[in-house]
Write a protein that holds these residues in place. Sequence first.
Motif, PDB file in Angstrom:
ATOM      1  N   ALA A  68      40.658  22.395  76.808  1.00 28.59           N
ATOM      2  CA  ALA A  68      40.553  21.386  75.748  1.00 28.59           C
ATOM      3  C   ALA A  68      39.348  20.497  76.030  1.00 28.59           C
ATOM      4  CB  ALA A  68      41.820  20.543  75.682  1.00 28.59           C
ATOM      5  N   SER A  69      38.507  20.330  75.031  1.00 28.96           N
ATOM      6  CA  SER A  69      37.322  19.491  75.148  1.00 28.96           C
ATOM      7  C   SER A  69      37.394  18.408  74.070  1.00 28.96           C
ATOM      8  CB  SER A  69      36.070  20.344  74.953  1.00 28.96           C
ATOM      9  OG  SER A  69      34.915  19.529  74.959  1.00 28.96           O
ATOM     10  N   PHE A  70      37.395  17.158  74.501  1.00 26.84           N
ATOM     11  CA  PHE A  70      37.456  16.019  73.585  1.00 26.84           C
ATOM     12  C   PHE A  70      36.029  15.543  73.318  1.00 26.84           C
ATOM     13  CE2 PHE A  70      41.513  16.232  75.654  1.00 26.84           C
ATOM     14  CZ  PHE A  70      42.412  15.921  74.665  1.00 26.84           C
ATOM     15  N   TYR A  71      35.745  15.198  72.067  1.00 27.69           N
ATOM     16  CA  TYR A  71      34.388  14.808  71.691  1.00 27.69           C
ATOM     17  C   TYR A  71      34.424  13.868  70.490  1.00 27.69           C
ATOM     18  CZ  TYR A  71      34.875  18.230  67.938  1.00 27.69           C
ATOM     19  OH  TYR A  71      35.306  18.918  66.834  1.00 27.69           O
ATOM     20  N   GLY A  72      33.263  13.305  70.161  1.00 32.73           N
ATOM     21  CA  GLY A  72      33.164  12.459  68.979  1.00 32.73           C
ATOM     22  C   GLY A  72      31.734  12.293  68.527  1.00 32.73           C
ATOM     23  N   GLU A  73      31.607  11.899  67.270  1.00 34.89           N
ATOM     24  CA  GLU A  73      30.286  11.632  66.707  1.00 34.89           C
ATOM     25  C   GLU A  73      29.784  10.299  67.256  1.00 34.89           C
ATOM     26  OE1 GLU A  73      28.282  10.966  62.326  1.00 34.89           O
ATOM     27  OE2 GLU A  73      30.215  11.985  62.449  1.00 34.89           O
ATOM     28  N   PRO A  74      28.527  10.241  67.708  1.00 32.97           N
ATOM     29  CA  PRO A  74      28.053   9.029  68.378  1.00 32.97           C
ATOM     30  C   PRO A  74      27.789   7.847  67.442  1.00 32.97           C
ATOM     31  CG  PRO A  74      26.258  10.592  68.154  1.00 32.97           C
ATOM     32  CD  PRO A  74      27.508  11.284  67.659  1.00 32.97           C
ATOM     33  N   THR A  75      28.064   6.669  67.972  1.00 33.04           N
ATOM     34  CA  THR A  75      27.606   5.433  67.342  1.00 33.04           C
ATOM     35  C   THR A  75      26.136   5.278  67.711  1.00 33.04           C
ATOM     36  OG1 THR A  75      28.138   4.134  69.296  1.00 33.04           O
ATOM     37  CG2 THR A  75      29.869   4.324  67.602  1.00 33.04           C
ATOM     38  N   ARG A  76      25.509   4.239  67.243  1.00 36.57           N
ATOM     39  CA  ARG A  76      24.103   3.991  67.611  1.00 36.57           C
ATOM     40  C   ARG A  76      23.981   3.876  69.136  1.00 36.57           C
ATOM     41  NH1 ARG A  76      20.407   0.238  64.233  1.00 36.57           N
ATOM     42  NH2 ARG A  76      19.584   2.233  63.639  1.00 36.57           N
ATOM     43  N   GLU A  77      24.880   3.118  69.748  1.00 35.18           N
ATOM     44  CA  GLU A  77      24.875   2.971  71.215  1.00 35.18           C
ATOM     45  C   GLU A  77      25.181   4.307  71.909  1.00 35.18           C
ATOM     46  OE1 GLU A  77      27.224   0.550  74.753  1.00 35.18           O
ATOM     47  OE2 GLU A  77      27.750   0.169  72.659  1.00 35.18           O
ATOM     48  N   GLY A  78      26.021   5.128  71.284  1.00 33.39           N
ATOM     49  CA  GLY A  78      26.423   6.397  71.874  1.00 33.39           C
ATOM     50  C   GLY A  78      25.379   7.488  71.804  1.00 33.39           C
ATOM     51  N   GLU A  79      24.336   7.286  70.981  1.00 33.45           N
ATOM     52  CA  GLU A  79      23.305   8.316  70.836  1.00 33.45           C
ATOM     53  C   GLU A  79      22.628   8.673  72.153  1.00 33.45           C
ATOM     54  OE1 GLU A  79      20.732   7.082  67.660  1.00 33.45           O
ATOM     55  OE2 GLU A  79      22.280   7.446  66.146  1.00 33.45           O
ATOM     56  N   LYS A  80      22.563   7.740  73.087  1.00 33.89           N
ATOM     57  CA  LYS A  80      21.932   8.043  74.380  1.00 33.89           C
ATOM     58  C   LYS A  80      22.903   8.721  75.344  1.00 33.89           C
ATOM     59  CE  LYS A  80      22.238   3.148  75.096  1.00 33.89           C
ATOM     60  NZ  LYS A  80      21.569   1.915  75.145  1.00 33.89           N
ATOM     61  N   HIS A  81      24.126   9.019  74.877  1.00 34.29           N
ATOM     62  CA  HIS A  81      25.143   9.659  75.717  1.00 34.29           C
ATOM     63  C   HIS A  81      25.626  10.978  75.100  1.00 34.29           C
ATOM     64  CE1 HIS A  81      25.424   5.996  78.084  1.00 34.29           C
ATOM     65  NE2 HIS A  81      25.445   5.336  76.941  1.00 34.29           N
ATOM     66  N   THR A  82      24.776  11.610  74.291  1.00 33.02           N
ATOM     67  CA  THR A  82      25.202  12.839  73.605  1.00 33.02           C
ATOM     68  C   THR A  82      24.901  14.079  74.441  1.00 33.02           C
ATOM     69  OG1 THR A  82      23.106  12.977  72.414  1.00 33.02           O
ATOM     70  CG2 THR A  82      24.932  11.844  71.307  1.00 33.02           C
ATOM     71  N   ASP A  83      25.622  15.150  74.110  1.00 29.99           N
ATOM     72  CA  ASP A  83      25.407  16.441  74.763  1.00 29.99           C
ATOM     73  C   ASP A  83      24.422  17.262  73.939  1.00 29.99           C
ATOM     74  OD1 ASP A  83      26.857  17.381  72.569  1.00 29.99           O
ATOM     75  OD2 ASP A  83      28.660  17.771  73.726  1.00 29.99           O
ATOM     76  N   GLU A  84      24.259  18.547  74.288  1.00 23.51           N
ATOM     77  CA  GLU A  84      23.301  19.418  73.601  1.00 23.51           C
ATOM     78  C   GLU A  84      23.665  19.666  72.141  1.00 23.51           C
ATOM     79  OE1 GLU A  84      26.454  21.792  75.598  1.00 23.51           O
ATOM     80  OE2 GLU A  84      25.086  20.289  76.338  1.00 23.51           O
ATOM     81  N   LEU A  85      24.922  19.378  71.751  1.00 22.30           N
ATOM     82  CA  LEU A  85      25.341  19.538  70.360  1.00 22.30           C
ATOM     83  C   LEU A  85      25.245  18.233  69.570  1.00 22.30           C
ATOM     84  CD1 LEU A  85      28.471  21.802  70.933  1.00 22.30           C
ATOM     85  CD2 LEU A  85      26.176  22.507  70.208  1.00 22.30           C
ATOM     86  N   GLY A  86      24.762  17.159  70.225  1.00 23.54           N
ATOM     87  CA  GLY A  86      24.636  15.874  69.561  1.00 23.54           C
ATOM     88  C   GLY A  86      25.930  15.083  69.492  1.00 23.54           C
ATOM     89  N   MET A  87      26.925  15.448  70.294  1.00 28.28           N
ATOM     90  CA  MET A  87      28.222  14.767  70.315  1.00 28.28           C
ATOM     91  C   MET A  87      28.421  14.062  71.653  1.00 28.28           C
ATOM     92  SD  MET A  87      29.763  15.254  67.502  1.00 28.28           S
ATOM     93  CE  MET A  87      29.414  16.191  66.048  1.00 28.28           C
ATOM     94  N   VAL A  88      29.294  13.071  71.640  1.00 29.91           N
ATOM     95  CA  VAL A  88      29.664  12.391  72.881  1.00 29.91           C
ATOM     96  C   VAL A  88      30.809  13.173  73.513  1.00 29.91           C
ATOM     97  CG1 VAL A  88      30.592  10.270  73.897  1.00 29.91           C
ATOM     98  CG2 VAL A  88      28.952  10.135  72.001  1.00 29.91           C
ATOM     99  N   ASP A  89      30.608  13.615  74.741  1.00 33.45           N
ATOM    100  CA  ASP A  89      31.645  14.326  75.500  1.00 33.45           C
ATOM    101  C   ASP A  89      32.615  13.281  76.034  1.00 33.45           C
ATOM    102  OD1 ASP A  89      33.222  15.770  77.250  1.00 33.45           O
ATOM    103  OD2 ASP A  89      31.549  16.504  78.467  1.00 33.45           O
ATOM    104  N   LEU A  90      33.871  13.343  75.568  1.00 34.18           N
ATOM    105  CA  LEU A  90      34.886  12.371  75.982  1.00 34.18           C
ATOM    106  C   LEU A  90      35.731  12.851  77.155  1.00 34.18           C
ATOM    107  CD1 LEU A  90      36.079  11.214  72.452  1.00 34.18           C
ATOM    108  CD2 LEU A  90      34.566   9.990  74.039  1.00 34.18           C
ATOM    109  N   GLY A  91      35.556  14.091  77.563  1.00 37.26           N
ATOM    110  CA  GLY A  91      36.309  14.620  78.695  1.00 37.26           C
ATOM    111  C   GLY A  91      36.911  15.972  78.379  1.00 37.26           C
ATOM    112  N   LYS A  92      37.328  16.643  79.450  1.00 34.93           N
ATOM    113  CA  LYS A  92      37.884  17.986  79.317  1.00 34.93           C
ATOM    114  C   LYS A  92      39.189  18.087  80.088  1.00 34.93           C
ATOM    115  CE  LYS A  92      33.312  20.057  78.809  1.00 34.93           C
ATOM    116  NZ  LYS A  92      32.854  18.920  78.105  1.00 34.93           N
ATOM    117  N   GLU A  93      39.992  19.051  79.695  1.00 32.71           N
ATOM    118  CA  GLU A  93      41.246  19.340  80.379  1.00 32.71           C
ATOM    119  C   GLU A  93      41.410  20.850  80.376  1.00 32.71           C
ATOM    120  OE1 GLU A  93      45.948  18.199  79.827  1.00 32.71           O
ATOM    121  OE2 GLU A  93      44.412  16.912  78.958  1.00 32.71           O
ATOM    122  N   SER A  94      41.700  21.420  81.537  1.00 32.55           N
ATOM    123  CA  SER A  94      41.860  22.862  81.647  1.00 32.55           C
ATOM    124  C   SER A  94      42.978  23.169  82.628  1.00 32.55           C
ATOM    125  CB  SER A  94      40.544  23.485  82.135  1.00 32.55           C
ATOM    126  OG  SER A  94      40.676  24.878  82.251  1.00 32.55           O
TER     127      SER A  94
END
Length: 175
Positions: A68-94
């Motif tokens: 399970a991979s949690f993610y979200g669309e970035p806010t203006r502040e979050g844009e500098k914390h995006t991954d290669e898909l342009g999303m903020v990685d919120l964490g993973k569970e496996s």
Amino acid sequence: MIGDRFSKLRAHACTLASGGFLSVAVLSMLPVPAHANDANLAFGFKLRLSEKAAAKLKSAHETITVWASFYGEPTREGEKHTDELGMVDLGKESFELPGQPGVVHITGKNAGGMKLKWVKGQPSVNVNLYTSRKSSGENLIECDLIDGEVKKVQAKPITVNCFLIGEHLESKSFP
């Protein structure tokens, strides 16, 4: 209302599902408890296997990996914390499960937290299931996909169906 729904589900838990899929007795289908993070990202879903997939996994002593991979669309502040898909990685569970049907609980305990301030709107989750490759170097199953807002995934019961690759059954995407 929720208690009534889960009581009814518990009462029918031993019934075999139709359509050639196996089911198991479920002792508890209570909602997953909230954790001490900023948002409750926990949810559960029912896992069903086709008869062929259940037989193959059993004979091969194969397990199923849940990722399970949690993610979200970035806010203006979050844009500098995006991954290669342009999303903020919120964490993973496996984790691994036995190669049999049952109820799967995603805790969300490693996701969210302070990173939620970098996400606009609701956090989302992507859940994939595949064989753990204990008996073969190849994945043996294809499963329905969960990909969407966590709140929508939490809102209704989901059953993820898995079948052997090559069984020619159509997979679905939730929510």
